[in-house]
Design an enzyme around this catalytic site. Structure first.
Site, PDB file in Angstrom:
ATOM      1  N   LYS A  39       0.809  -1.218   0.000  1.00 25.22           N
ATOM      2  CA  LYS A  39       0.000   0.000   0.000  1.00 25.22           C
ATOM      3  C   LYS A  39       0.842   1.267   0.000  1.00 25.22           C
ATOM      4  O   LYS A  39       0.471   2.272  -0.612  1.00 25.22           O
ATOM      5  CB  LYS A  39      -0.939  -0.011   1.209  1.00 25.22           C
ATOM      6  CG  LYS A  39      -2.131  -0.955   1.070  1.00 25.22           C
ATOM      7  CD  LYS A  39      -3.055  -0.830   2.257  1.00 25.22           C
ATOM      8  CE  LYS A  39      -4.376  -1.560   2.032  1.00 25.22           C
ATOM      9  NZ  LYS A  39      -4.210  -2.979   1.827  1.00 25.22           N
ATOM     10  N   GLY A  99      -8.344  -6.261   0.744  1.00 27.38           N
ATOM     11  CA  GLY A  99      -9.679  -6.772   0.998  1.00 27.38           C
ATOM     12  C   GLY A  99     -10.260  -6.360   2.327  1.00 27.38           C
ATOM     13  O   GLY A  99     -11.113  -7.046   2.889  1.00 27.38           O
ATOM     14  N   GLU A 143      -2.538   6.633   7.923  1.00 28.38           N
ATOM     15  CA  GLU A 143      -3.210   7.448   6.917  1.00 28.38           C
ATOM     16  C   GLU A 143      -4.376   8.195   7.558  1.00 28.38           C
ATOM     17  O   GLU A 143      -4.972   7.718   8.526  1.00 28.38           O
ATOM     18  CB  GLU A 143      -3.720   6.525   5.799  1.00 28.38           C
ATOM     19  CG  GLU A 143      -4.223   7.207   4.554  1.00 28.38           C
ATOM     20  CD  GLU A 143      -4.542   6.172   3.474  1.00 28.38           C
ATOM     21  OE1 GLU A 143      -3.789   6.059   2.506  1.00 28.38           O
ATOM     22  OE2 GLU A 143      -5.547   5.448   3.635  1.00 28.38           O
ATOM     23  N   HIS A 176     -17.097   4.801  -0.451  1.00 30.32           N
ATOM     24  CA  HIS A 176     -16.113   3.942  -1.104  1.00 30.32           C
ATOM     25  C   HIS A 176     -16.550   3.792  -2.569  1.00 30.32           C
ATOM     26  O   HIS A 176     -17.558   3.156  -2.855  1.00 30.32           O
ATOM     27  CB  HIS A 176     -16.075   2.586  -0.403  1.00 30.32           C
ATOM     28  CG  HIS A 176     -14.964   1.692  -0.863  1.00 30.32           C
ATOM     29  ND1 HIS A 176     -14.303   0.836  -0.027  1.00 30.32           N
ATOM     30  CD2 HIS A 176     -14.397   1.510  -2.081  1.00 30.32           C
ATOM     31  CE1 HIS A 176     -13.386   0.164  -0.692  1.00 30.32           C
ATOM     32  NE2 HIS A 176     -13.423   0.563  -1.949  1.00 30.32           N
ATOM     33  N   LYS A 209     -17.168  -5.545   1.812  1.00 29.61           N
ATOM     34  CA  LYS A 209     -18.313  -5.087   1.016  1.00 29.61           C
ATOM     35  C   LYS A 209     -19.479  -6.082   1.067  1.00 29.61           C
ATOM     36  O   LYS A 209     -19.269  -7.296   1.056  1.00 29.61           O
ATOM     37  CB  LYS A 209     -17.878  -4.898  -0.437  1.00 29.61           C
ATOM     38  CG  LYS A 209     -16.752  -3.897  -0.610  1.00 29.61           C
ATOM     39  CD  LYS A 209     -16.177  -3.967  -2.015  1.00 29.61           C
ATOM     40  CE  LYS A 209     -14.936  -3.116  -2.164  1.00 29.61           C
ATOM     41  NZ  LYS A 209     -14.280  -3.323  -3.468  1.00 29.61           N
ATOM     42  N   GLU A 234      -9.501   1.607  -6.394  1.00 29.56           N
ATOM     43  CA  GLU A 234     -10.425   1.893  -5.299  1.00 29.56           C
ATOM     44  C   GLU A 234     -10.087   3.244  -4.672  1.00 29.56           C
ATOM     45  O   GLU A 234      -8.915   3.556  -4.453  1.00 29.56           O
ATOM     46  CB  GLU A 234     -10.372   0.790  -4.248  1.00 29.56           C
ATOM     47  CG  GLU A 234     -10.652  -0.584  -4.828  1.00 29.56           C
ATOM     48  CD  GLU A 234     -11.275  -1.526  -3.825  1.00 29.56           C
ATOM     49  OE1 GLU A 234     -11.770  -1.064  -2.780  1.00 29.56           O
ATOM     50  OE2 GLU A 234     -11.269  -2.734  -4.087  1.00 29.56           O
ATOM     51  N   GLU A 272      -6.452   1.856  -2.979  1.00 28.99           N
ATOM     52  CA  GLU A 272      -5.603   0.748  -3.413  1.00 28.99           C
ATOM     53  C   GLU A 272      -6.018   0.330  -4.814  1.00 28.99           C
ATOM     54  O   GLU A 272      -7.080   0.726  -5.306  1.00 28.99           O
ATOM     55  CB  GLU A 272      -5.721  -0.445  -2.453  1.00 28.99           C
ATOM     56  CG  GLU A 272      -7.109  -1.073  -2.386  1.00 28.99           C
ATOM     57  CD  GLU A 272      -7.187  -2.209  -1.372  1.00 28.99           C
ATOM     58  OE1 GLU A 272      -6.179  -2.483  -0.711  1.00 28.99           O
ATOM     59  OE2 GLU A 272      -8.265  -2.802  -1.254  1.00 28.99           O
ATOM     60  N   ARG A 301      -6.768  -7.737 -10.173  1.00 28.62           N
ATOM     61  CA  ARG A 301      -7.508  -8.962 -10.471  1.00 28.62           C
ATOM     62  C   ARG A 301      -8.932  -8.594 -10.849  1.00 28.62           C
ATOM     63  O   ARG A 301      -9.320  -7.428 -10.827  1.00 28.62           O
ATOM     64  CB  ARG A 301      -7.544  -9.870  -9.243  1.00 28.62           C
ATOM     65  CG  ARG A 301      -8.086  -9.158  -8.004  1.00 28.62           C
ATOM     66  CD  ARG A 301      -8.284 -10.078  -6.828  1.00 28.62           C
ATOM     67  NE  ARG A 301      -8.506  -9.369  -5.583  1.00 28.62           N
ATOM     68  CZ  ARG A 301      -9.634  -8.813  -5.199  1.00 28.62           C
ATOM     69  NH1 ARG A 301     -10.682  -8.849  -6.010  1.00 28.62           N
ATOM     70  NH2 ARG A 301      -9.749  -8.214  -4.029  1.00 28.62           N
ATOM     71  N   ARG A 345     -24.346  -9.405  -2.002  1.00 29.85           N
ATOM     72  CA  ARG A 345     -23.555 -10.603  -1.722  1.00 29.85           C
ATOM     73  C   ARG A 345     -24.302 -11.466  -0.707  1.00 29.85           C
ATOM     74  O   ARG A 345     -24.392 -11.121   0.475  1.00 29.85           O
ATOM     75  CB  ARG A 345     -22.177 -10.227  -1.169  1.00 29.85           C
ATOM     76  CG  ARG A 345     -21.337  -9.392  -2.113  1.00 29.85           C
ATOM     77  CD  ARG A 345     -19.899  -9.331  -1.643  1.00 29.85           C
ATOM     78  NE  ARG A 345     -19.114  -8.362  -2.386  1.00 29.85           N
ATOM     79  CZ  ARG A 345     -17.796  -8.251  -2.312  1.00 29.85           C
ATOM     80  NH1 ARG A 345     -17.124  -9.049  -1.486  1.00 29.85           N
ATOM     81  NH2 ARG A 345     -17.143  -7.342  -3.015  1.00 29.85           N
TER      82      ARG A 345
END
Length: 445
Positions: free
Chosen positions: A116, A164, A200, A208, A237, A275, A289, A293, A339
């Site tokens: 990061k 993640g 940070e 987001h 998420k 993101e 980040e 993928r 989800r």
């Protein structure tokens, strides 16, 4: 085009990749653990190889077992899906060293974005906005306290090698930082083998928002719109939608331009996601980040833009042009993904078990990407994701109404599931209005 593809993953994403591969006439090869032998992705593949026991370290993360399966089946290419080995640069390099096609970004890009702090520095140099934070690891508690004092509390304490949503904690003051720093560092060393910590600025009310990018075979990087991902529990998420109800045309143009710059800065190829955090009060956004993928939430982009991102990934890997005109990408309608997890709908604790009933909703604008059918066992060894319920509508209001109907029509019995949570969310005033942030789930509980 690639002729045979080994899918180095499991569950719904393996099944989803296999579906596109078979549509394109590509021989689809599954690898699976002993625990997953009867799941749909194994049954639906043209060929399947058991690569080890339930423990993912001995199966889905077992590089040599997966490469041996590729060799024994004559696979030409490997698609890693998401999770497991998907962002493992050494695996990507090894796949290519063995003469196989890697369906993903180059190993150098994975490495560059995997840390990061390094990623923040690269993005800042490329002109992508980053939040105030450290430019090198906070190597000890004193360094962390000094950095936080300069940045200003509250701060986010992050595992530099994490991803993640894992390895993160908020510190409102120095006392909290002294507690959380050691916890995050220990977690990072245990989970990622790297105890580096990033400090940070933390924004108490933030959204987001992420941008889907695709690095084409000819070297261009294109952006396929943004996704709103602010409905989260424990930084994980639960709901994604596109387009974001918080993003104006002017802000969207800035988001997409920054995402393209981010991809170009690392010579990005294939699918990836940039993101960001958006401050709704100031309309400022900051790089968070880059996920190197395919994302879990890619279907909302597919449905709004009318593309099959897995097909585009395969085409890039094969050196072929995209199926769409990069200069004429036009979004249509609105898409929302829920989800569906095997977890308690109140506390979100995992709840595995045997699926006694599994009835997926149908109807106009309804898509279900699932990893299970009735009779399967949801084991405690892997992520709790059961399925992704994705709905589309001409606008956001129609998509929400269709989502309510689809949730009511999704019948799951056996393992615990979070369908009742979504029934509640879809009538929540903040969510329905579109004026929500990453704290919405906490306020609902």
């Amino acid at each position: 085009m690639i002729e045979s593809l080994l899918v180095a993953n499991r569950g719904e994403i393996a099944r989803r990749i296999i579906r596109t591969a078979k549509r394109l006439g590509i021989r689809a090869i599954a690898v699976h653990s002993e625990a997953d032998a009867d799941l749909p992705f194994v049954v639906e593949a043209d060929e399947a190889v058991c690569v080890g026991p339930a423990n993912p370290a001995l199966s889905y993360r077992n590089v040599e077992a997966i490469l041996a399966a590729a060799e024994s089946t004559g696979a030409q290419a490997i698609h890693p899906g998401y999770g497991f080995l998907s962002e493992n640069a050494d695996f990507a390099r090894t796949v290519q060293a063995r003469g196989l096609v890697w369906v993903g970004p180059g190993a150098d890009a994975i490495t560059a974005m995997g840390d990061k702090i390094n990623a923040r520095n690269l993005m800042a140099a490329a002109g992508v906005p980053v939040a105030p934070g450290t430019t090198e690891p906070a190597t000890d508690l004193d360094a962390a306290v000094a950095a936080a004092t300069e940045i200003g509390y509250p701060v986010m304490v992050k595992a530099a090698a994490g991803g993640g949503g894992m390895g993160m904690a908020v510190a409102a003051d120095e006392a909290a930082l002294r507690t959380e720093y050691d916890k995050v560092r220990a977690f990072a060393e245990r989970m990622f083998g790297d105890g580096s910590v990033l400090i940070e600025r933390y924004f108490p009310r933030v959204r987001h928002v992420e941008v889907q990018i695709l690095g084409l075979a000819d070297g261009r990087v294109v952006a396929l719109g943004e996704r709103e991902c602010s409905v989260q529990r424990r930084n994980q998420k639960l709901v994604e939608e596109s387009p974001s109800p918080a993003v104006s045309p002017e802000l969207r143009a800035r988001f997409l331009a920054a995402a393209v710059r981010a991809g170009e800065a690392v010579g990005y190829r294939n699918a990836g996601t940039v993101e960001c955090l958006l401050d709704p009060a100031t309309q400022e956004f900051f790089f968070l980040e880059m996920n190197t993928r395919l994302q879990v939430e890619h279907p909302v982009t597919e449905l709004v833009y009318g593309v099959d991102l897995v097909e585009e990934q395969l085409r890039v890997a094969a050196g072929l042009p995209p199926t769409f005109d990069p200069d004429a990408l036009t979004p249509r309608g609105h898409a929302i993904e829920l989800r569906i997890n095997a977890e308690d709908p109140k506390r979100f604790l995992p709840g595995p078990g045997v699926i006694g009933t599994w009835v997926e909703p149908t109807g106009e604008g309804v898509r279900v990407d699932s990893g299970y059918v009735a009779g399967n066992t949801v084991t405690p060894f892997y992520d709790s994701l059961l399925a992704k319920l994705v709905v589309t509508g001409a606008d956001r209001a129609e998509a929400i109404e269709r989502a309510r109907t689809a949730v009511a029509g999704f019948a799951v019995a056996g393992p615990k599931n979070n369908l009742p949570f979504f029934a509640e969310l879809l009538t929540n005033g903040d969510f329905v209005s579109g004026d929500y942030d990453t704290g919405i789930v906490g306020r609902m509980r």
